[in-house]
Design a protein around this motif. Structure first.
Motif, PDB file in Angstrom:
ATOM      1  N   ALA A 199      -3.647  63.691  61.786  1.00 20.46           N
ATOM      2  CA  ALA A 199      -3.002  63.365  60.528  1.00 20.46           C
ATOM      3  C   ALA A 199      -3.220  64.711  59.810  1.00 20.46           C
ATOM      4  O   ALA A 199      -3.812  65.639  60.109  1.00 20.46           O
ATOM      5  N   SER A 200      -2.457  64.545  58.646  1.00 21.03           N
ATOM      6  CA  SER A 200      -2.387  66.164  57.955  1.00 21.03           C
ATOM      7  C   SER A 200      -3.377  66.320  57.059  1.00 21.03           C
ATOM      8  O   SER A 200      -3.982  67.578  57.042  1.00 21.03           O
ATOM      9  N   THR A 201      -4.050  65.277  56.399  1.00 20.32           N
ATOM     10  CA  THR A 201      -5.392  65.264  55.361  1.00 20.32           C
ATOM     11  C   THR A 201      -6.143  64.228  55.577  1.00 20.32           C
ATOM     12  O   THR A 201      -5.602  63.209  56.146  1.00 20.32           O
ATOM     13  N   SER A 202      -7.060  64.195  54.659  1.00 21.43           N
ATOM     14  CA  SER A 202      -7.871  63.042  54.661  1.00 21.43           C
ATOM     15  C   SER A 202      -8.437  62.854  53.161  1.00 21.43           C
ATOM     16  O   SER A 202      -8.748  64.057  52.399  1.00 21.43           O
ATOM     17  N   GLU A 210     -13.183  60.443  71.183  1.00 21.73           N
ATOM     18  CA  GLU A 210     -12.112  60.983  71.420  1.00 21.73           C
ATOM     19  C   GLU A 210     -11.037  60.161  70.357  1.00 21.73           C
ATOM     20  O   GLU A 210     -10.159  60.994  69.713  1.00 21.73           O
ATOM     21  N   MET A 211     -11.078  58.887  70.012  1.00 23.32           N
ATOM     22  CA  MET A 211     -10.160  58.179  68.881  1.00 23.32           C
ATOM     23  C   MET A 211     -10.623  58.458  67.907  1.00 23.32           C
ATOM     24  O   MET A 211      -9.529  58.691  66.827  1.00 23.32           O
ATOM     25  N   LEU A 212     -11.923  58.765  67.501  1.00 18.28           N
ATOM     26  CA  LEU A 212     -12.095  59.085  66.201  1.00 18.28           C
ATOM     27  C   LEU A 212     -11.670  60.601  65.819  1.00 18.28           C
ATOM     28  O   LEU A 212     -11.163  61.025  64.783  1.00 18.28           O
ATOM     29  N   MET A 263      -3.189  52.164  66.633  1.00 17.10           N
ATOM     30  CA  MET A 263      -3.358  52.657  67.902  1.00 17.10           C
ATOM     31  C   MET A 263      -2.522  53.619  68.250  1.00 17.10           C
ATOM     32  O   MET A 263      -3.148  54.742  69.066  1.00 17.10           O
ATOM     33  N   PHE A 264      -1.291  53.982  67.738  1.00 17.08           N
ATOM     34  CA  PHE A 264      -0.567  55.420  67.997  1.00 17.08           C
ATOM     35  C   PHE A 264      -1.342  56.331  67.508  1.00 17.08           C
ATOM     36  O   PHE A 264      -1.393  57.565  68.090  1.00 17.08           O
ATOM     37  N   ARG A 265      -1.916  56.411  66.260  1.00 14.70           N
ATOM     38  CA  ARG A 265      -2.429  57.263  65.594  1.00 14.70           C
ATOM     39  C   ARG A 265      -3.636  58.075  66.242  1.00 14.70           C
ATOM     40  O   ARG A 265      -3.947  59.247  66.342  1.00 14.70           O
TER      41      ARG A 265
END
Length: 503
Positions: free
Chosen positions: A409-412, A400-402, A217-219
């Motif tokens: 995040a820094s990477t995926s 927007e959430m996606l 939820m925060f992220r």
């Protein structure tokens, strides 16, 4: 160029299936997730063969390959069937004549970057095929399949390819795949001890699930990583920034040896490997800045130093694994086309300000982190979270959430597991198969593919922000350092290759 509409385009729009909320988000104005699948073939394939594949194999698999997104009179976005000409979806580039294989390989990489920076036209189905009829370092020609993630997930696309692929050594035999091993089976204990372990495990699962729910939820709202050497600190919202594509190919047998020694999984090794690559890059970038007097740039130096201590990786998983699919054959053969993708956040193992850290510590930390994720119900709750978010915030809220899931995040990392044997695509042996993604608001995006006895790790690096030459040198070195830390310097004297470079 463009779609040729026929009578099917005029049928009742209400019979067209609706576009799922997740597929809408993958093709929105703020996220345009595009997958590029690359096949390097040992023998040349002709345009006629390629067009035949598109007509007889690609289009019949699913109507989405002959559909566009269109809103009906009620404002509902649906997949509208259109008539298409496959010739409009085949692109054959022209390169200069007379180059060496290495020269054409460099042209291929530049071409991948060029097409990766372009979005699809919404006026025709969201896919295209590029046939590069020039040799690369690994093949006689290259086929590039470019799909919008809105059409389906990785295992949907795998169905397309593997239905027309056979074994290079024996086309009459089917390809076989490794067993899925995401979640380990545990030995069962009985009696009071077994009951105690179950209760303790349930309590741990509840704690981990609660933590993952809060973090998700925060992220997806406001919590974001600090700027760093791989995470841009600016406010640019441009999705398709110029990037470079680079890969390393590693012996899968060597990876399994490290996995066994540390009691980890292949995925743990991959995440630890990526973390170590990033660590080497950050430490060496900092030293270069100090060496050339750039340390006066306090903001950049602070980003490299402090950002390294708080990095998150967004791990893309396929929820088919959690819905009864026992092996990859089931996942590929199943008629469940669509997006069964989900995102899980995990802390990247970090050891700031210490280049000499033991490389194995990154894998050990990655294993501990992922073990907690596996001992959580977050995987089973993601669909409910997405559905709830869509009901509460609407489609724009989900978009927007996606977007924030990646941006914060820094990477995926995403991965696919390929067959054990060498493939032949339309009777043309495949020397190399990999994929990368574009349209994600991150400066460094990783993918990995296991195929035959190799693991290929691919990264896209934002030009002008990441020092591509430095980062790729760290990639070349990382696994060799890990393997030597695990088994010493004498383990390679039998002639086995630890890693092959591939750029």
């Amino acid at each position: 160029m463009g779609s040729h509409y026929n009578n099917e385009a005029n049928r009742d729009e209400e019979t067209s299936p609706p576009v799922s909320p997740l597929s809408q988000s993958f093709n929105s104005s703020i996220v345009s997730f595009i997958v590029h699948v690359i096949f390097e073939l040992e023998t040349p394939i002709t345009e006629l063969e390629t067009l035949d594949f598109l007509r007889t194999h690609l289009l019949p698999v699913n109507t989405r390959f002959s559909s566009i997104m269109e809103r009906n009179k009620n404002g509902v976005l649906r997949w509208k069937r259109v008539g298409i000409s496959v010739e409009d979806h085949l692109i054959v580039p022209t390169f200069p004549d007379g180059l060496t294989r290495k020269g054409y390989d460099e042209m291929l990489r530049e071409y991948l970057s060029k097409i990766g920076c372009k979005n699809f036209s919404q006026e025709k189905p969201l896919w295209e095929v590029h046939l590069v009829k020039y040799p690369s370092m690994k093949g006689a020609c290259t086929m590039i399949f470019k799909f919008s993630h809105a059409l389906g997930d990785g295992y949907s696309f795998m169905r397309v390819f593997f239905k027309c692929c056979g074994r290079a050594d024996n086309p009459s035999l089917p390809l076989t795949f490794p067993q899925l091993s995401l979640i380990k089976t545990q030995q069962q204990d009985h009696g009071i001890i077994g009951l105690g372990k179950k209760l303790f495990g349930l309590m741990g699962k509840c704690i981990n699930t609660s933590y993952d729910l809060i973090e998700t939820m925060f992220r997806t709202s406001f919590l974001e990583d600090r700027p760093s050497a791989i995470r841009y600190s600016g406010t640019s919202t441009e999705l398709f920034k110029p990037f470079s594509v680079y890969s390393v190919t590693i012996s899968l047998e060597r990876v399994k040896q490290v996995r066994t020694k540390l009691g980890a999984t292949v995925n743990d090794v991959i995440i630890g490997l990526i973390s170590y690559m990033i660590h080497l890059y950050m430490e060496r970038k900092k030293k270069l800045m100090e060496q050339y007097g750039e340390a006066a740039d306090g903001l950049m130096m602070d980003s490299i130093t402090n950002g390294a201590s708080n990095m998150t990786i967004c791990v893309m998983l396929n929820t088919r694994i959690f819905k009864g699919s026992k092996n990859l054959e089931d996942m590929i053969k199943a008629e469940a086309w669509g997006n069964r993708s989900s995102l899980v956040f995990a802390k990247l193992p970090t050891f700031p300000n210490d280049e000499q850290v033991n490389p194995l510590d990154f894998i050990t930390k990655a294993k501990n982190t992922m073990d907690k994720k596996k001992n959580s119900m977050i995987f089973y709750l993601i669909d409910s979270i997405l559905s709830t978010a869509t009901r509460m915030k609407g489609q724009k809220g989900m978009d927007e959430m996606l977007y924030k899931s990646f941006k914060n995040a820094s990477t995926s990392i995403s991965n696919l597991i390929g067959p054990k044997e060498q493939m032949a695509f339309m009777n043309h042996p495949v020397s190399s198969c990999y994929y990368f993604t574009a349209g994600v608001p991150q400066s460094a995006v990783f993918t990995s593919v296991t195929n035959m006895d190799k693991l290929m790790v691919v990264v896209t690096l934002e030009k002008g922000f990441i020092d591509t030459k430095l980062f790729t040198s760290c990639m070349d070195e990382a696994f060799e350092n890990i393997f030597r830390a695990a088994f010493g310097d004498n383990q390679d004297k039998d002639g086995n290759e630890i890693m092959k470079k591939s750029d």
